[in-house]
Design a protein around this motif. Sequence first.
Motif, PDB file in Angstrom:
ATOM      1  N   SER A  13      -8.185  -0.813 -12.320  1.00 26.89           N
ATOM      2  CA  SER A  13      -7.569  -0.774 -11.001  1.00 26.89           C
ATOM      3  C   SER A  13      -7.615  -2.163 -10.394  1.00 26.89           C
ATOM      4  O   SER A  13      -8.464  -2.980 -10.737  1.00 26.89           O
ATOM      5  CB  SER A  13      -8.273   0.233 -10.083  1.00 26.89           C
ATOM      6  OG  SER A  13      -9.562  -0.222  -9.760  1.00 26.89           O
ATOM      7  N   GLU A  14      -6.686  -2.430  -9.521  1.00 26.34           N
ATOM      8  CA  GLU A  14      -6.597  -3.703  -8.824  1.00 26.34           C
ATOM      9  C   GLU A  14      -6.325  -3.373  -7.367  1.00 26.34           C
ATOM     10  O   GLU A  14      -5.192  -3.093  -6.983  1.00 26.34           O
ATOM     11  CB  GLU A  14      -5.469  -4.554  -9.414  1.00 26.34           C
ATOM     12  CG  GLU A  14      -5.292  -5.906  -8.768  1.00 26.34           C
ATOM     13  CD  GLU A  14      -6.448  -6.858  -9.064  1.00 26.34           C
ATOM     14  OE1 GLU A  14      -6.724  -7.708  -8.199  1.00 26.34           O
ATOM     15  OE2 GLU A  14      -7.057  -6.752 -10.129  1.00 26.34           O
ATOM     16  N   THR A  15      -7.374  -3.338  -6.549  1.00 24.17           N
ATOM     17  CA  THR A  15      -7.231  -2.934  -5.154  1.00 24.17           C
ATOM     18  C   THR A  15      -6.610  -4.051  -4.330  1.00 24.17           C
ATOM     19  O   THR A  15      -7.061  -5.194  -4.388  1.00 24.17           O
ATOM     20  CB  THR A  15      -8.594  -2.536  -4.561  1.00 24.17           C
ATOM     21  OG1 THR A  15      -9.145  -1.498  -5.359  1.00 24.17           O
ATOM     22  CG2 THR A  15      -8.444  -2.046  -3.130  1.00 24.17           C
ATOM     23  N   ALA A  40       0.937  10.130   0.020  1.00 23.47           N
ATOM     24  CA  ALA A  40       1.447  10.946  -1.083  1.00 23.47           C
ATOM     25  C   ALA A  40       1.723  10.112  -2.334  1.00 23.47           C
ATOM     26  O   ALA A  40       1.847  10.659  -3.428  1.00 23.47           O
ATOM     27  CB  ALA A  40       2.710  11.689  -0.649  1.00 23.47           C
ATOM     28  N   LEU A  41       1.803   8.796  -2.173  1.00 28.34           N
ATOM     29  CA  LEU A  41       2.052   7.921  -3.312  1.00 28.34           C
ATOM     30  C   LEU A  41       0.806   7.813  -4.187  1.00 28.34           C
ATOM     31  O   LEU A  41      -0.316   7.731  -3.679  1.00 28.34           O
ATOM     32  CB  LEU A  41       2.430   6.511  -2.840  1.00 28.34           C
ATOM     33  CG  LEU A  41       3.734   6.356  -2.080  1.00 28.34           C
ATOM     34  CD1 LEU A  41       3.828   4.955  -1.498  1.00 28.34           C
ATOM     35  CD2 LEU A  41       4.913   6.648  -2.985  1.00 28.34           C
ATOM     36  N   ASP A  42       1.018   7.791  -5.501  1.00 23.30           N
ATOM     37  CA  ASP A  42      -0.091   7.543  -6.420  1.00 23.30           C
ATOM     38  C   ASP A  42      -0.630   6.145  -6.164  1.00 23.30           C
ATOM     39  O   ASP A  42       0.132   5.206  -5.961  1.00 23.30           O
ATOM     40  CB  ASP A  42       0.377   7.630  -7.876  1.00 23.30           C
ATOM     41  CG  ASP A  42       0.616   9.056  -8.321  1.00 23.30           C
ATOM     42  OD1 ASP A  42       0.062   9.980  -7.685  1.00 23.30           O
ATOM     43  OD2 ASP A  42       1.351   9.251  -9.302  1.00 23.30           O
ATOM     44  N   GLY A  43      -1.944   6.015  -6.163  1.00 19.33           N
ATOM     45  CA  GLY A  43      -2.564   4.705  -6.026  1.00 19.33           C
ATOM     46  C   GLY A  43      -2.957   4.317  -4.618  1.00 19.33           C
ATOM     47  O   GLY A  43      -3.660   3.337  -4.425  1.00 19.33           O
ATOM     48  N   HIS A  55      -2.006  -0.242   8.022  1.00 23.66           N
ATOM     49  CA  HIS A  55      -2.865  -0.938   7.072  1.00 23.66           C
ATOM     50  C   HIS A  55      -3.089  -0.013   5.890  1.00 23.66           C
ATOM     51  O   HIS A  55      -3.503   1.134   6.063  1.00 23.66           O
ATOM     52  CB  HIS A  55      -4.202  -1.303   7.727  1.00 23.66           C
ATOM     53  CG  HIS A  55      -4.045  -2.215   8.900  1.00 23.66           C
ATOM     54  ND1 HIS A  55      -4.176  -3.577   8.800  1.00 23.66           N
ATOM     55  CD2 HIS A  55      -3.741  -1.960  10.198  1.00 23.66           C
ATOM     56  CE1 HIS A  55      -3.980  -4.122   9.990  1.00 23.66           C
ATOM     57  NE2 HIS A  55      -3.709  -3.165  10.849  1.00 23.66           N
ATOM     58  N   VAL A  56      -2.796  -0.508   4.691  1.00 21.06           N
ATOM     59  CA  VAL A  56      -2.883   0.317   3.491  1.00 21.06           C
ATOM     60  C   VAL A  56      -3.723  -0.393   2.432  1.00 21.06           C
ATOM     61  O   VAL A  56      -3.477  -1.559   2.127  1.00 21.06           O
ATOM     62  CB  VAL A  56      -1.478   0.589   2.894  1.00 21.06           C
ATOM     63  CG1 VAL A  56      -1.566   1.514   1.691  1.00 21.06           C
ATOM     64  CG2 VAL A  56      -0.539   1.166   3.942  1.00 21.06           C
ATOM     65  N   SER A  57      -4.695   0.323   1.895  1.00 23.26           N
ATOM     66  CA  SER A  57      -5.426  -0.142   0.707  1.00 23.26           C
ATOM     67  C   SER A  57      -4.852   0.641  -0.462  1.00 23.26           C
ATOM     68  O   SER A  57      -4.727   1.864  -0.376  1.00 23.26           O
ATOM     69  CB  SER A  57      -6.919   0.145   0.835  1.00 23.26           C
ATOM     70  OG  SER A  57      -7.462  -0.576   1.906  1.00 23.26           O
ATOM     71  N   TYR A  58      -4.506  -0.063  -1.538  1.00 21.37           N
ATOM     72  CA  TYR A  58      -3.881   0.635  -2.657  1.00 21.37           C
ATOM     73  C   TYR A  58      -4.199  -0.050  -3.973  1.00 21.37           C
ATOM     74  O   TYR A  58      -4.611  -1.204  -4.013  1.00 21.37           O
ATOM     75  CB  TYR A  58      -2.364   0.725  -2.459  1.00 21.37           C
ATOM     76  CG  TYR A  58      -1.648  -0.613  -2.449  1.00 21.37           C
ATOM     77  CD1 TYR A  58      -1.052  -1.114  -3.596  1.00 21.37           C
ATOM     78  CD2 TYR A  58      -1.567  -1.367  -1.285  1.00 21.37           C
ATOM     79  CE1 TYR A  58      -0.397  -2.338  -3.591  1.00 21.37           C
ATOM     80  CE2 TYR A  58      -0.925  -2.593  -1.269  1.00 21.37           C
ATOM     81  CZ  TYR A  58      -0.333  -3.071  -2.424  1.00 21.37           C
ATOM     82  OH  TYR A  58       0.305  -4.287  -2.419  1.00 21.37           O
ATOM     83  N   ASP A  59      -4.016   0.697  -5.039  1.00 20.31           N
ATOM     84  CA  ASP A  59      -4.213   0.188  -6.395  1.00 20.31           C
ATOM     85  C   ASP A  59      -2.885  -0.409  -6.857  1.00 20.31           C
ATOM     86  O   ASP A  59      -1.909   0.321  -7.052  1.00 20.31           O
ATOM     87  CB  ASP A  59      -4.657   1.328  -7.313  1.00 20.31           C
ATOM     88  CG  ASP A  59      -4.870   0.893  -8.749  1.00 20.31           C
ATOM     89  OD1 ASP A  59      -4.578  -0.280  -9.085  1.00 20.31           O
ATOM     90  OD2 ASP A  59      -5.312   1.731  -9.548  1.00 20.31           O
ATOM     91  N   ALA A  60      -2.868  -1.721  -7.016  1.00 20.23           N
ATOM     92  CA  ALA A  60      -1.631  -2.420  -7.389  1.00 20.23           C
ATOM     93  C   ALA A  60      -1.144  -2.059  -8.789  1.00 20.23           C
ATOM     94  O   ALA A  60       0.016  -2.307  -9.115  1.00 20.23           O
ATOM     95  CB  ALA A  60      -1.833  -3.922  -7.278  1.00 20.23           C
ATOM     96  N   LEU A  61      -2.005  -1.461  -9.597  1.00 13.89           N
ATOM     97  CA  LEU A  61      -1.578  -1.036 -10.930  1.00 13.89           C
ATOM     98  C   LEU A  61      -0.887   0.323 -10.889  1.00 13.89           C
ATOM     99  O   LEU A  61      -0.259   0.726 -11.865  1.00 13.89           O
ATOM    100  CB  LEU A  61      -2.777  -0.996 -11.887  1.00 13.89           C
ATOM    101  CG  LEU A  61      -3.497  -2.333 -12.082  1.00 13.89           C
ATOM    102  CD1 LEU A  61      -4.711  -2.153 -12.972  1.00 13.89           C
ATOM    103  CD2 LEU A  61      -2.563  -3.380 -12.649  1.00 13.89           C
ATOM    104  N   ALA A  62      -1.002   1.038  -9.755  1.00 10.39           N
ATOM    105  CA  ALA A  62      -0.411   2.369  -9.639  1.00 10.39           C
ATOM    106  C   ALA A  62       0.797   2.409  -8.704  1.00 10.39           C
ATOM    107  O   ALA A  62       1.668   3.261  -8.848  1.00 10.39           O
ATOM    108  CB  ALA A  62      -1.459   3.367  -9.157  1.00 10.39           C
ATOM    109  N   THR A  63       0.866   1.509  -7.723  1.00 11.66           N
ATOM    110  CA  THR A  63       1.995   1.487  -6.788  1.00 11.66           C
ATOM    111  C   THR A  63       2.217   0.057  -6.322  1.00 11.66           C
ATOM    112  O   THR A  63       1.444  -0.837  -6.640  1.00 11.66           O
ATOM    113  CB  THR A  63       1.764   2.451  -5.605  1.00 11.66           C
ATOM    114  OG1 THR A  63       3.005   2.648  -4.917  1.00 11.66           O
ATOM    115  CG2 THR A  63       0.730   1.932  -4.619  1.00 11.66           C
ATOM    116  N   THR A  64       3.299  -0.147  -5.565  1.00 12.27           N
ATOM    117  CA  THR A  64       3.625  -1.487  -5.064  1.00 12.27           C
ATOM    118  C   THR A  64       3.849  -1.428  -3.565  1.00 12.27           C
ATOM    119  O   THR A  64       4.078  -0.356  -2.989  1.00 12.27           O
ATOM    120  CB  THR A  64       4.907  -2.023  -5.715  1.00 12.27           C
ATOM    121  OG1 THR A  64       6.005  -1.169  -5.333  1.00 12.27           O
ATOM    122  CG2 THR A  64       4.796  -2.073  -7.228  1.00 12.27           C
TER     123      THR A  64
END
Length: 78
Positions: A13-15, A40-43, A55-64
Amino acid sequence: MKNKPDSADSSLSETMAARIEINELGDPAHQKKITDAVEALDGVIETKIEKGALHVSYDALATTEKKIEQAIRSTGTT
């Protein structure tokens, strides 16, 4: 309730964090519609609305960030 990641878990994962300014956030019901669409988006790990921005924290490998913006636009928000 989300489980905490296990350090022995082999998945990568890449947060990342994004701050997206939103014109006319509107009432709390509309804000919930926005956060629900993004969550609802993956990641997507966490969302919060603060000072006129999402403000959104997300996994860059799962969504953009582009997919997050598209989810926001799908609610009729600019």
